[in-house]
Design a protein around this motif. Sequence first.
Motif, mmCIF file in Angstrom:
data_model
loop_
_atom_site.group_PDB
_atom_site.id
_atom_site.type_symbol
_atom_site.label_atom_id
_atom_site.label_comp_id
_atom_site.label_asym_id
_atom_site.label_seq_id
_atom_site.Cartn_x
_atom_site.Cartn_y
_atom_site.Cartn_z
ATOM 1 N N LEU A 1 56.318 -46.367 31.291
ATOM 2 C CA LEU A 1 55.737 -45.217 31.679
ATOM 3 C C LEU A 1 54.383 -44.998 30.729
ATOM 4 C CD1 LEU A 1 58.738 -42.824 31.788
ATOM 5 C CD2 LEU A 1 57.080 -43.568 33.527
ATOM 6 N N THR A 2 54.312 -45.463 29.543
ATOM 7 C CA THR A 2 53.166 -45.408 28.649
ATOM 8 C C THR A 2 52.442 -46.594 28.312
ATOM 9 O OG1 THR A 2 54.583 -45.812 26.769
ATOM 10 C CG2 THR A 2 54.528 -43.769 27.131
ATOM 11 N N ASP A 3 52.510 -47.514 29.140
ATOM 12 C CA ASP A 3 51.695 -48.773 28.943
ATOM 13 C C ASP A 3 50.352 -48.371 29.668
ATOM 14 O OD1 ASP A 3 51.067 -51.364 28.866
ATOM 15 O OD2 ASP A 3 51.503 -51.968 30.785
ATOM 16 N N ARG A 4 49.370 -48.402 28.783
ATOM 17 C CA ARG A 4 47.916 -48.025 29.085
ATOM 18 C C ARG A 4 47.042 -49.234 29.160
ATOM 19 N NH1 ARG A 4 50.109 -43.752 26.466
ATOM 20 N NH2 ARG A 4 49.762 -41.574 27.769
ATOM 21 N N VAL B 1 43.266 -53.402 26.501
ATOM 22 C CA VAL B 1 42.034 -53.978 26.088
ATOM 23 C C VAL B 1 41.684 -53.801 24.690
ATOM 24 C CG1 VAL B 1 39.587 -53.401 26.219
ATOM 25 C CG2 VAL B 1 41.065 -53.180 28.427
ATOM 26 N N GLU B 2 42.123 -52.824 23.969
ATOM 27 C CA GLU B 2 41.689 -52.870 22.627
ATOM 28 C C GLU B 2 42.676 -53.934 22.077
ATOM 29 O OE1 GLU B 2 42.929 -48.972 20.977
ATOM 30 O OE2 GLU B 2 41.203 -47.995 21.881
ATOM 31 N N THR B 3 43.881 -54.235 22.239
ATOM 32 C CA THR B 3 44.803 -55.196 21.778
ATOM 33 C C THR B 3 44.033 -56.697 22.121
ATOM 34 O OG1 THR B 3 46.788 -53.888 22.138
ATOM 35 C CG2 THR B 3 46.936 -56.360 21.755
ATOM 36 N N LEU B 4 43.487 -56.856 23.149
ATOM 37 C CA LEU B 4 42.910 -58.185 23.398
ATOM 38 C C LEU B 4 41.707 -58.294 22.514
ATOM 39 C CD1 LEU B 4 43.319 -58.469 27.280
ATOM 40 C CD2 LEU B 4 44.484 -59.955 25.551
ATOM 41 N N GLU B 5 41.002 -57.271 22.599
ATOM 42 C CA GLU B 5 39.743 -57.311 21.492
ATOM 43 C C GLU B 5 40.028 -57.731 20.206
ATOM 44 O OE1 GLU B 5 37.876 -53.377 22.187
ATOM 45 O OE2 GLU B 5 36.686 -54.044 24.084
ATOM 46 N N ASP B 6 41.091 -57.089 19.457
ATOM 47 C CA ASP B 6 41.519 -57.370 18.589
ATOM 48 C C ASP B 6 41.937 -59.021 18.080
ATOM 49 O OD1 ASP B 6 40.991 -54.713 17.382
ATOM 50 O OD2 ASP B 6 43.151 -54.126 17.663
#
Length: 235
Positions: free
Chosen positions: A215-218, A223-228
């Motif tokens: 329900l909370t998967d955004r 995107v932020e995780t991939l950028e990191d």
Amino acid sequence: MDTTDLPNIVSDALQPLDFASLALHADDAHAPRILLLYGSLRDVSYSRRCAEEGACVLNALGCETRFFDPSGLPLHGDAGESHPKVVELRDLVMWCEGMVWSSPELHGAMTGVMKTIIDWIPLSPIGGIRPTQGKTLALMQVSGGSQSFNTVNQMRILGRWMRLITIPNQSSVPMAWKQFEDGRMKPSSLYNRIVDVMEELARFTVMTRGRSAMLTDRYSERVETLEDVHKRVSS
């Protein structure tokens, strides 16, 4: 007040919830863990008393409940995160699967005590887990005069900001000082509404806790995780 003691008129009509039938197959159907917060420091606090009545109902439904006493909690920014009351509050928020916020209405708004409690609950992850995201929330307010919904409406906005699943039902108790006798809330439609809210909270908690990650998967957070990840790889 003993938060396991229900009035007879309620105990005859209220049945423990069958958590196993509401939970996902992967869920062990343990008792929902509910944290109750109240926004008053008074010895005779009607927001606390309403929360205690709510805890009676939650316990009768089969939930596990805990309270946070805001006495001694500093203003946000007036102490560090290592302050004992801040640590206690955050540990309780991490423990719970749902919350009840119960605040008096003061000058047409929630109290400073209630806002201070909420201000100390972080949005950023602790140990990789966001403390409030995907958890459930029920809202209650008490007023000294006529009925108002200013405070529950304010807290509903905050609940959304804190990424909580705020249930539709809510409780507003006008002239709260008239609603209690010998420390217990008198039978009334206002009391019945508190029972309704707690029952709905328990159901929502069991039905959503196993689905919280989905329900909370955004997208934005992925995107932020991939950028990191890309930054670490490139460095």
